[in-house]
Design a protein around this motif. Structure first.
Motif, mmCIF file in Angstrom:
data_model
loop_
_atom_site.group_PDB
_atom_site.id
_atom_site.type_symbol
_atom_site.label_atom_id
_atom_site.label_comp_id
_atom_site.label_asym_id
_atom_site.label_seq_id
_atom_site.Cartn_x
_atom_site.Cartn_y
_atom_site.Cartn_z
ATOM 1 N N GLN A 307 0.857 -1.174 0.000
ATOM 2 C CA GLN A 307 0.000 0.000 0.000
ATOM 3 C C GLN A 307 0.898 1.230 0.000
ATOM 4 N N SER A 308 0.412 2.312 -0.610
ATOM 5 C CA SER A 308 1.208 3.536 -0.668
ATOM 6 C C SER A 308 0.390 4.722 -0.178
ATOM 7 N N ILE A 309 1.081 5.696 0.407
ATOM 8 C CA ILE A 309 0.491 6.982 0.755
ATOM 9 C C ILE A 309 1.235 8.049 -0.027
ATOM 10 N N ILE A 310 0.485 8.916 -0.709
ATOM 11 C CA ILE A 310 1.055 9.944 -1.571
ATOM 12 C C ILE A 310 0.651 11.304 -1.012
ATOM 13 N N VAL A 360 -4.138 9.250 -1.455
ATOM 14 C CA VAL A 360 -3.573 10.583 -1.627
ATOM 15 C C VAL A 360 -4.095 11.458 -0.499
ATOM 16 N N CYS A 361 -3.219 12.235 0.137
ATOM 17 C CA CYS A 361 -3.668 12.996 1.300
ATOM 18 C C CYS A 361 -2.786 14.224 1.527
ATOM 19 N N THR A 362 -3.244 15.071 2.424
ATOM 20 C CA THR A 362 -2.461 16.193 2.918
ATOM 21 C C THR A 362 -1.774 15.764 4.207
ATOM 22 N N ASP A 363 -1.179 16.707 4.900
ATOM 23 C CA ASP A 363 -0.470 16.380 6.134
ATOM 24 C C ASP A 363 -1.391 15.990 7.275
ATOM 25 N N LEU A 364 -2.704 16.027 7.045
ATOM 26 C CA LEU A 364 -3.652 15.483 8.011
ATOM 27 C C LEU A 364 -3.264 14.072 8.409
ATOM 28 N N PHE A 365 -2.695 13.333 7.483
ATOM 29 C CA PHE A 365 -2.458 11.903 7.675
ATOM 30 C C PHE A 365 -1.059 11.590 8.203
ATOM 31 N N ASN A 379 6.304 11.562 -1.775
ATOM 32 C CA ASN A 379 6.060 12.990 -1.651
ATOM 33 C C ASN A 379 5.887 13.567 -3.049
ATOM 34 N N PHE A 380 4.640 13.580 -3.524
ATOM 35 C CA PHE A 380 4.352 14.186 -4.829
ATOM 36 C C PHE A 380 4.716 15.664 -4.783
ATOM 37 N N ASP A 381 4.395 16.314 -3.662
ATOM 38 C CA ASP A 381 4.867 17.668 -3.365
ATOM 39 C C ASP A 381 5.843 17.569 -2.207
ATOM 40 N N PHE A 382 7.035 18.098 -2.365
ATOM 41 C CA PHE A 382 8.043 18.005 -1.315
ATOM 42 C C PHE A 382 7.683 18.952 -0.167
ATOM 43 N N PRO A 383 7.803 18.503 1.082
ATOM 44 C CA PRO A 383 7.433 19.358 2.215
ATOM 45 C C PRO A 383 8.416 20.492 2.442
ATOM 46 N N LYS A 384 7.975 21.493 3.199
ATOM 47 C CA LYS A 384 8.799 22.671 3.468
ATOM 48 C C LYS A 384 9.757 22.463 4.641
ATOM 49 N N ILE A 406 9.980 8.031 -1.613
ATOM 50 C CA ILE A 406 10.429 8.621 -2.871
ATOM 51 C C ILE A 406 9.901 10.043 -2.965
ATOM 52 N N ASN A 407 10.794 10.971 -3.259
ATOM 53 C CA ASN A 407 10.460 12.388 -3.307
ATOM 54 C C ASN A 407 10.587 12.916 -4.728
ATOM 55 N N LEU A 408 9.520 13.538 -5.219
ATOM 56 C CA LEU A 408 9.561 14.170 -6.533
ATOM 57 C C LEU A 408 10.009 15.617 -6.345
ATOM 58 N N ILE A 409 11.209 15.925 -6.833
ATOM 59 C CA ILE A 409 11.870 17.193 -6.547
ATOM 60 C C ILE A 409 11.904 18.065 -7.798
ATOM 61 N N THR A 410 11.406 19.298 -7.679
ATOM 62 C CA THR A 410 11.542 20.279 -8.759
ATOM 63 C C THR A 410 12.697 21.212 -8.425
#
Length: 466
Positions: A307-310, A360-365, A379-384, A406-410
């Protein structure tokens, strides 16, 4: 929700957004290219009729002193509940915490998420409940509704042989009248979010003047600006000789100030100096914003995901990404704070029970949610911040199981990436051409679909879909 896939892919594909966070799609062949800046991996998904068993564990739960739960002179009935939970031996944080908590001393404990913090405080808490007294004897404070429900479930399971321990969960967003009626009866343990329990205390419904223990799980969040005023007010209603236990993976300055003000010579437990990210392998893929969905599709096809959490950084992006994942043909749920509570509960329950592979979730999870089947976090969006990163990737590698982050980095994220590496003293490596499955998946074995009362076939279809 009996099955994890839909029969007609063209009818739903996520175009009509449901309110309950549950999107489903039909698997379809994809013409996959390599992940940007990384060579393609060979497909390694599970076969239909197979399920994963994550047996490998890391040292943050195996490097114990060799103690047994029986060593703490716990009630036989409580030991029965512990063993029925599948907890064979105490983890390091439980070894450190249980005897001190039983002695009545305040505790400040820092340990990685997923190493048994809930058992570290629930076991001594339940051991000290006196069934002859009909008042509230312990309060467990948590920052989210989902965590409150999870902790109450664990408490009820642990105490089911104790002969009458009454556990109540109360959170915002639920019917206040039901809570008031429940408190007309005997309640020994309350597991609550700060706003709701303070409301009940102020109304004189929840009488806490005899409460002997207060636990704060995810203490760093509870002592942030969002909650600290409420926590201070709740403590003002407690007796002066109460016991306070603080547990978290990170302890910022706010926790130190609170400790100095309210804790009496606390016993400090710090198991984080070397164990912060043990068992979790971390990679990044350098991409543009437009390449992210394609990269995610490639990961789904190449990785052996149980299972994955994104994670996304906003509720809007959560829903948009969930729709995209569905259009790619993968079953997907989503959850965020703006959803109605009944839908959040349903999504959490169904995902935890394995009815869907991806969430798929926000930092709620990110706070304390324990789903041991999760072996991949993306991390589809990398955290601050480093704190958010730590809590996010801690959703994999639960209780020592191996995990992959796995982190997707721009280009905009590269400075955050370097800063988080420095703060956590860790190394996030470029994603390799081939990821060794032994880093995040243990051996898998076949499962009889009839063994689980009829849901096995649906679950196996889901496990074999990606």
């Amino acid at each position: 929700m009996a099955t994890a896939r839909t029969a007609n892919p063209t009818s739903v594909m996520g175009l009509n957004k449901p309110a309950n966070g549950q999107l489903k799609g039909q698997p379809k062949p994809a013409n996959l290219q390599s992940i940007p800046s990384a060579a393609a991996q060979q497909p390694a998904g599970p076969q239909k009729g197979s399920n994963f068993s994550l047996f490998c564990t890391s040292q943050d739960v195996t490097s114990t002193k060799g103690n047994e739960f029986e060593d703490y002179c716990l009630k036989r009935e409580l030991l029965m509940g512990i063993f029925e939970m599948g907890w064979e031996k105490p983890s390091p944080v439980q070894e450190e915490s249980i005897p001190i908590a039983l002695s009545g001393r305040d505790i400040l404990a820092r340990a990685k998420n997923g190493t048994g913090k809930s058992g570290a405080y629930l076991i001594p808490l339940l051991e000290r409940i006196d069934l002859k007294k009909d008042h509230i004897q312990a309060i467990v404070m948590v920052p989210t509704r989902e965590l409150a429900l999870q902790m109450s479930q664990i408490s009820i399971q642990l105490s089911k042989h104790l002969g009458g321990v009454k556990v109540m969960a109360t959170t915002g967003g639920t019917n206040l009248r039901d809570d008031i009626m429940r408190l007309d009866e005997t309640v020994h343990v309350i597991i609550a979010t700060p706003g709701r329990i303070l409301d009940l205390v102020k109304k004189g419904v929840a009488k806490v003047d005899k409460t002997q223990m207060m636990v704060m799980d995810e203490a760093d969040k509870l002592l942030s600006q969002d909650f600290v005023i409420l926590i201070e007010e709740i403590i003002s209603f407690l007796p002066k000789d109460r016991q306070i236990l603080l547990y978290s993976a990170t302890f910022p300055v706010s926790v130190q100030k609170f400790m100095a003000k309210h804790l009496k010579k606390p016993y400090e437990i710090n198991l984080m100096e070397e164990l912060t990210l043990k068992g979790i392998t971390q990679y990044y893929a350098y991409v543009t914003e437009r390449q992210k969905v394609h990269c995610l599709n490639t990961l789904f096809s190449r990785l052996q995901i149980n299972q994955s959490i994104i994670f996304c950084n906003s509720t809007q992006r959560v829903e948009l990404l969930a729709k995209k994942i569905t259009q790619l043909g993968y079953s997907c749920f989503y959850i965020h704070a703006k959803m109605m509570q009944e839908y959040r509960n349903r999504v959490f329950h169904d995902f935890r029970n394995g009815l869907c592979r991806n969430l798929v979730c926000t930092d709620l999870f990110t706070r304390g949610i324990d789903i041991q089947a999760v072996n991949v976090v993306i991390n589809f969006d990398f955290p601050k911040s480093a704190e958010t990163y730590l809590h996010r990737i801690g959703r994999s590698g639960r209780f020592g199981h191996l995990g992959l982050a796995i982190n997707l980095i721009t280009s905009e994220d590269r400075f955050n990436l370097k800063g988080i590496e420095e703060q956590l003293v860790t190394d996030i490596k470029p994603i390799p051409s081939s990821i060794d499955k032994s880093l995040y998946v243990a051996e898998f074995h076949s499962v009889d679909p009839d063994d689980d009362g009829g849901d096995g076939e649906a679950k196996q279809k889901e496990l074999g879909a990606a």
